[in-house]
Design an enzyme around this catalytic site. Sequence first.
Site, mmCIF file in Angstrom:
data_model
loop_
_atom_site.group_PDB
_atom_site.id
_atom_site.type_symbol
_atom_site.label_atom_id
_atom_site.label_comp_id
_atom_site.label_asym_id
_atom_site.label_seq_id
_atom_site.Cartn_x
_atom_site.Cartn_y
_atom_site.Cartn_z
ATOM 1 N N ALA A 106 20.070 36.772 -20.724
ATOM 2 C CA ALA A 106 19.380 36.348 -19.492
ATOM 3 C C ALA A 106 18.013 35.791 -19.868
ATOM 4 C CB ALA A 106 19.233 37.508 -18.515
ATOM 5 N N PHE A 107 17.431 34.984 -18.995
ATOM 6 C CA PHE A 107 16.213 34.256 -19.369
ATOM 7 C C PHE A 107 15.007 35.169 -19.559
ATOM 8 C CE2 PHE A 107 12.537 33.308 -16.647
ATOM 9 C CZ PHE A 107 12.831 34.045 -15.515
ATOM 10 N N LYS A 108 15.077 36.418 -19.087
ATOM 11 C CA LYS A 108 13.974 37.357 -19.282
ATOM 12 C C LYS A 108 13.641 37.525 -20.774
ATOM 13 C CE LYS A 108 13.832 38.837 -14.829
ATOM 14 N NZ LYS A 108 14.708 37.844 -14.195
ATOM 15 N N ASP A 109 14.626 37.295 -21.635
ATOM 16 C CA ASP A 109 14.387 37.391 -23.082
ATOM 17 C C ASP A 109 13.303 36.430 -23.555
ATOM 18 O OD1 ASP A 109 16.358 39.332 -23.578
ATOM 19 O OD2 ASP A 109 17.920 37.831 -23.847
ATOM 20 N N LEU A 148 10.261 38.400 -22.773
ATOM 21 C CA LEU A 148 10.224 39.791 -23.222
ATOM 22 C C LEU A 148 10.495 39.960 -24.721
ATOM 23 C CD1 LEU A 148 11.638 41.574 -20.077
ATOM 24 C CD2 LEU A 148 9.453 42.065 -21.205
#
Length: 485
Positions: A110-113, A116
Amino acid sequence: MKYISTRTKNSEKQNSAYVIKRGLAPDGGLYVPEEIPALTQGDIESLAKMTYPERAEYILSLFLDDYTREELKNAAEGAYSTEKFGGVAAPISKVADKYFLELWHGPTSAFKDMALQIMPRLLSLSLGKTGEEKDAYILVATSGDTGKAALEGYCDIDRVKIKVFYPVDGVSNIQKKQMASQKGSNVDVVSIKGNFDDAQSGVKKIFADESAKEMLAENGYFFSSANSINWGRLAPQIVYYVSAYCDLLAEGELNYGDLLDITVPTGNFGNILAAYIAKKMGLPLGKLVCASNCNDILTDFINTGVYDKRREFFTTVSPSMDILISSNLERLLYFTAGAEKTKECMDKLASEGIYNLDSHVMDEIRKDFAGYACSEEETKATIYEFFKKYGYLCDTHTAVAANAALKFEKESQNKMLVVSTASPYKFAPAVLSALGEEVPSDDFDALEKLNAVTKVAIPENLANLRSAEVRFTKVINPDEMINTL
Ligand SMILES: *Cc1c(COP(=O)(O)O)cnc(C)c1O
């Protein structure tokens, strides 16, 4: 480069390490850079020749100038390595006449990577830079994607411990397994008997609890959060917009100066705000199209100037966009209306659930933004259409953006970049259903069936998940959360 609060005129100025450590400003506002650094044509043309980590190092050095170039270089190389992203960090797929910027090739799909993977490294460095003697203790309440991305990002990071709480029946089996099998010596995962709000208010209660704070301090820790209001999560997101423009230049898809429109599937307004900052830096961008699912509070706001959260909340197939309070919108209010008006709006939102902006401010906002919403039926139809017509499989969030981009099309002659925020496998049951297939009751069966039907490769982290060893099984009541510290 100094940072100030969105809510107080002439607030105290801080440098970036302090701001990343601290998260929220003392007046409850969000930190914003005092000035937006400029990117010239020369800068962009030389960035076009660089790798993703090199681009990240350069862009971040403009915002985080109290970090050395060496520190930023190491952080970017570690975060966006081939090992973590299986190749280029943010590749573009051309589908018909649109470009899809795929931000989900990281370790949790997911793009949160994108943020994060690097923010924990910046936080860890900030402790040394600010002379902090205690270590950071991160608490996260998650409804799914953020928890796993935070665990993966903070795993085995120096001077940081992380604990994630999730609602036991509020996340998919795949998300549950992703978290329960997390590796690392500084991580803990606990499930709560309750819903996401119970987990979230439990975390807020702990943050506000003086005795918990003292107990932590005695053990050498202070509380910190991995929330998307932290500047350390926002700054890395500016990079991929610059990088996408550079890639399109390098591939001859754009000539320098051609405006590029961007559509972003939006929830907390962080991702699209990063695009806005890239535009303010001088990146030749056209319209930023804010795409909402049927929780269309943001698109309503852009179209009417009224932000009204007193409305029904819908649970949709694009759950990461099911949000009624988009925290990062506060930063846009600050940039367009100033600190005093921002504070007034945020106070009104807290007390009455509604605020509105003057028409001259909205005219300004509409020069940069357009808003389109998408129903559940339209989301599914878009997944079906893109797969049947072009063989391109997108997830439910990306489909909301693709649909909004199609609706916006007639308003602009510019080329369009659609931001793709999750692997379709992360939401396999909904994607299968959109393709008109029967959905197996077990999520892992759904994953395998989607692969059999589409022949699109399963990301490695999800393919190996079924057999991954479970490390965390604790289930507690919300009132026991504090006892797990
Ligand atoms: C978090 C998330 C979004 C929303 O991004 P914001 O920055 O909150 O607007 C969209 N899609 C996916 C898959 C996400 O995980």
